[in-house]
Design an enzyme around this catalytic site. Structure first.
Site, PDB file in Angstrom:
ATOM      1  N   ILE A   1       2.827   7.223  -1.602  1.00  0.00           N
ATOM      2  CA  ILE A   1       3.978   7.912  -2.030  1.00  0.00           C
ATOM      3  C   ILE A   1       4.079   8.407  -3.174  1.00  0.00           C
ATOM      4  CG2 ILE A   1       6.365   8.013  -2.013  1.00  0.00           C
ATOM      5  CD1 ILE A   1       6.379   5.925   0.362  1.00  0.00           C
TER       6      ILE A   1
ATOM      7  N   VAL B   1       0.859  -1.312   0.003  1.00  0.00           N
ATOM      8  CA  VAL B   1      -0.082   0.083  -0.078  1.00  0.00           C
ATOM      9  C   VAL B   1       0.884   1.256  -0.063  1.00  0.00           C
ATOM     10  CG1 VAL B   1      -1.846   1.313   1.157  1.00  0.00           C
ATOM     11  CG2 VAL B   1      -1.822  -1.155   1.224  1.00  0.00           C
ATOM     12  N   CYS B   2       2.068   1.354   0.733  1.00  0.00           N
ATOM     13  CA  CYS B   2       2.876   2.462   0.887  1.00  0.00           C
ATOM     14  C   CYS B   2       3.370   3.194  -0.242  1.00  0.00           C
ATOM     15  CB  CYS B   2       3.893   2.249   1.856  1.00  0.00           C
ATOM     16  SG  CYS B   2       3.562   1.372   3.257  1.00  0.00           S
ATOM     17  N   PRO B   3       3.784   2.302  -1.454  1.00  0.00           N
ATOM     18  CA  PRO B   3       4.156   3.123  -2.463  1.00  0.00           C
ATOM     19  C   PRO B   3       3.228   3.727  -3.471  1.00  0.00           C
ATOM     20  CG  PRO B   3       4.433   0.567  -2.788  1.00  0.00           C
ATOM     21  CD  PRO B   3       4.054   0.973  -1.523  1.00  0.00           C
TER      22      PRO B   3
END
Length: 181
Positions: A58, A53-55
């Site tokens: 970002i 999920v993080c990328p």
């Protein structure tokens, strides 16, 4: 957890600002948030590098970088991973190679702890977003659970509302009428 109206905590951390050899790292301090140029700061946290999920978040903040800049706001991304992990992830992940904002490394977890955003079991940061005004005061906080990504358009909408310094009704968007008391 730190909340609206409180001063953003003091910090001095390493950040990844480039993937160019020899120019990868810079120090960022809380003094960077306070300025006379009316520049706001949006600091957003993610749990772990090299995850799923993080990328997506970002990369979406990076796509909106120009919109934040147009609003006199700087972006700082952060997690409790090290600056070396951040640099490796940026080099490894196509969507992260050309980031226009720093990736703050809070390896001691001291800033995340001061902010009150550490998940109690793994001691990683929740998906927290802080909008900080030019005096260093937190004006908005939003925290998501670990598995739900945030909405960058909502961060922009709230920033727009805060910058009007007026009363903004539910679902207000930039360009719409504000309220009069």
């Amino acid at each position: 957890m730190i909340t609206v109206g409180e001063k953003f905590p003091s910090f001095n951390k390493k950040a990844v600002v480039s993937i160019e050899k020899g120019k990868e790292f810079e120090d960022i301090t809380s003094e960077f948030l306070v300025n006379d140029d009316n520049v706001w700061t949006v600091m957003f946290w993610w749990p772990k590098d090299f995850t799923f999920v993080c990328p997506t978040e970002i990369a979406e903040f990076n796509k909106a970088y120009g919109e934040f800049r147009d609003r006199d706001a700087r972006l700082i991304g952060a997690s409790t991973d090290s600056e070396f992990v951040h640099a490796a992830w940026r080099r490894d992940h196509e969507d992260l190679r050309d980031l226009k904002f720093p990736m703050l490394a809070d390896t001691s977890k001291s800033l995340a702890e001061d902010l009150g955003i550490l998940e109690p079991t793994e001691k990683i940061a929740y998906r927290a977003t802080f909008i900080v005004d030019p005096t260093g005061v937190v004006r908005w906080v939003c925290v998501n659970d670990l598995n739900v990504g945030r909405n960058v358009k909502e961060v922009l909408r709230v920033l727009d509302g805060l910058q009007t310094d007026e009363l903004c009704p539910c679902n207000w968007e930039k360009g719409q009428e504000t309220l009069t008391a």
